[in-house]
Write a protein that holds these residues in place. Structure first.
Motif, PDB file in Angstrom:
ATOM      1  N   PRO A 360      -0.175   3.189  -7.259  1.00  0.00           N
ATOM      2  CA  PRO A 360       0.213   1.872  -6.719  1.00  0.00           C
ATOM      3  C   PRO A 360       0.847   0.956  -7.759  1.00  0.00           C
ATOM      4  N   GLU A 361       0.307   0.933  -8.971  1.00  0.00           N
ATOM      5  CA  GLU A 361       0.875   0.063 -10.006  1.00  0.00           C
ATOM      6  C   GLU A 361       2.270   0.529 -10.408  1.00  0.00           C
ATOM      7  N   GLU A 364       4.746  -0.556  -7.684  1.00  0.00           N
ATOM      8  CA  GLU A 364       5.081  -1.979  -7.768  1.00  0.00           C
ATOM      9  C   GLU A 364       6.001  -2.249  -8.947  1.00  0.00           C
ATOM     10  N   ARG A 365       5.798  -1.534 -10.038  1.00  0.00           N
ATOM     11  CA  ARG A 365       6.669  -1.706 -11.206  1.00  0.00           C
ATOM     12  C   ARG A 365       8.100  -1.266 -10.889  1.00  0.00           C
ATOM     13  N   LYS A 367       9.494  -1.216  -7.907  1.00  0.00           N
ATOM     14  CA  LYS A 367      10.071  -2.217  -6.994  1.00  0.00           C
ATOM     15  C   LYS A 367      10.531  -3.448  -7.762  1.00  0.00           C
ATOM     16  N   SER A 368       9.760  -3.880  -8.735  1.00  0.00           N
ATOM     17  CA  SER A 368      10.148  -5.043  -9.544  1.00  0.00           C
ATOM     18  C   SER A 368      11.417  -4.762 -10.337  1.00  0.00           C
ATOM     19  N   GLN A 409      11.625  -3.458  -0.878  1.00  0.00           N
ATOM     20  CA  GLN A 409      10.355  -4.078  -1.241  1.00  0.00           C
ATOM     21  C   GLN A 409       9.270  -3.831  -0.199  1.00  0.00           C
ATOM     22  N   THR A 412       6.201   1.341   2.073  1.00  0.00           N
ATOM     23  CA  THR A 412       4.827   1.648   1.695  1.00  0.00           C
ATOM     24  C   THR A 412       4.746   3.029   1.044  1.00  0.00           C
ATOM     25  N   ASP A 413       3.619   3.286   0.400  1.00  0.00           N
ATOM     26  CA  ASP A 413       3.435   4.612  -0.193  1.00  0.00           C
ATOM     27  C   ASP A 413       3.378   5.687   0.888  1.00  0.00           C
TER      28      ASP A 413
END
Length: 441
Positions: A360-361, A364-365, A367-368, A409, A412-413
């Motif tokens: 998950p982290e 998100e990284r 996507k950022s 963004q 989902t996973d």
């Protein structure tokens, strides 16, 4: 940091997705027009995109789309060969063109008050191309030499060409954009003129104007210069041969004495990005980034840092296409590691990912990073023009382009895993080895 703050501030007045107003309309002759406003500098980029690329070529004439791109700089009934580019340069601008599978595009970057000038010249060569037999012979030699330099002199390029031919058994994406050499040698004036008269028409073209431009002024200029050009009533539908279902894994190897660094590549046929249904393409975009983007990618951490099997890895999804795209992986083995071992390690990582899914982290990284990249790209109006042009020539809409950053963004996973399971089927893959010849005693 200052540049990032400025970019972020530009987002606020116009919503979360784009830096400036985007206006679109269609001329009476069917030519689509998109205006992307950015008034920070008195300059504009004009791009004319034709919905015609190498995948639209008649069988046996590979390379004619790229050949015609070169020939459009040869002259018209009013412009001498080379005069177009010389005029742009004399007014402080730059110009060029490029060809891909699904489009051919021509562009100029010039002062805003010269937009009418470049529109006039671009409209002229849309309708009034003049070609002599000498032009044909000279430019045919040029593209053959370009193939020598870019393909024949590069084992990696030859390898990629053959990977594509094995990936696409029936679809024209299997032929190289520049063309097969033996077919390029046979290209003549009739082939070029026929492609030109079929596809170079306003109802098959998209005009993108990005920069210091007012939409109503662009409309008036477009109606003046492009408006009088008649549409082609016989423009063919873009119906292409499609791939049959792949029922078994395909493999190839290329040995070349010039190879100093062998590597293994694997490719999977994958769905393209479709208008109004972009989520699977977004999931595949994120999947490729998770697997091969940067030092923290799944492949990099497993094969470089943990196992010391690879010195370089990569993954990419080329989903911006009219028809089926591909998801690709590359592993360059470390010294002492065989290609068989590198391939086996790649397979293990892919299998492991299908079992565990993304961290998950890490997701998100990624996507950022994609959001930051999208923000930075707004600073380049030519890049924005290219983004719209590529999309519109490949079946997407202005709304699709504007929705894409937010869709990325939202993914989902679970959507990433669904896309991965749909695409990463070993029986529907192509695996290739590029290596030097075996040493004989």
């Amino acid at each position: 940091m200052r540049r990032l703050i400025v970019a972020l501030l530009l987002v606020i007045p116009f919503g979360p997705a784009w830096a400036g107003p985007v206006t679109s309309f269609t001329l009476d002759n069917g030519m689509e027009v998109v205006v992307i406003e950015d008034h920070r500098a008195p300059a504009v980029t004009q791009m004319v995109w034709y919905r015609a690329g190498s995948a639209d070529e008649p069988p046996g004439m590979s390379g004619v789309a790229h050949f015609l791109e070169h020939l459009l700089f040869k002259g018209t009934e009013t412009l001498e060969p080379g005069e177009f580019s010389a005029t742009v340069a004399r007014h402080g601008g730059t110009d060029n063109a490029f060809t891909s599978y699904d489009y051919t595009a021509y562009f100029q970057r010039i002062a805003a008050d010269r937009l009418g000038l470049v529109m006039e010249m671009e409209a002229d060569r849309m309708a009034n191309l003049r070609l002599s037999e000498n032009d044909i012979a000279t430019e045919r030699d040029v593209i053959l030499e370009e193939r020598n330099q870019r393909v024949e002199n590069s084992p990696a390029a030859l390898f990629r060409e053959r990977m594509g031919a094995v990936q696409y058994l029936n679809h024209p994406y299997g032929a190289p954009i520049i063309g097969w050499r033996h077919e390029m040698e046979a290209l003549d004036r009739a082939a070029a003129v026929d492609f030109y008269s079929t596809y170079y028409a306003p109802n098959n073209a998209i005009l993108i104007v990005a920069g210091d431009a007012d939409p109503e002024e662009v409309r008036a200029l477009a109606e003046k210069h492009y408006g009088p050009i008649p549409a082609n009533p016989d423009l063919p539908e873009r119906i292409r041969p499609q791939e049959p279902p792949q029922l078994a894994e395909r493999r190839l190897s290329l040995r070349d004495p010039r190879v100093s660094q062998p590597y293994v590549a694997r490719s999977y046929l994958a769905p393209e990005r479709d208008s109004g249904a972009q989520r699977e393409a977004a999931a595949l975009t994120l999947l490729a980034a998770l697997m091969g983007n940067g030092q923290t990618s799944v492949l990099n951490e497993a094969l470089q840092f943990e196992q010391s099997i690879a010195v370089q890895v990569g993954a990419w999804y080329s989903g911006m296409s009219l028809d089926d795209a591909s998801l690709d992986f590359v592993v360059v083995p470390a010294p002492g590691v065989t290609l068989d071992e590198a391939e086996a390690a790649l397979g293990e990582v892919l299998t492991g990912f299908l079992e565990t899914g993304p961290d998950p982290e890490h997701l998100e990284r990624i996507k950022s990073q994609l959001r930051a990249q999208e923000i930075y790209e707004r600073d380049d109006v030519t890049a924005l023009a290219q983004r719209y042009g590529r999309a519109l020539t490949q079946g997407l809409t202005v709304a699709d382009v504007q929705a894409w950053p937010d869709i990325l963004q939202e993914i989902t996973d679970e959507e990433i895993m669904d896309a991965a399971r749909n695409v990463l089927d070993r029986e529907r893959s192509v695996t290739g080895y590029l290596m030097a010849p075996e040493v004989t005693q």
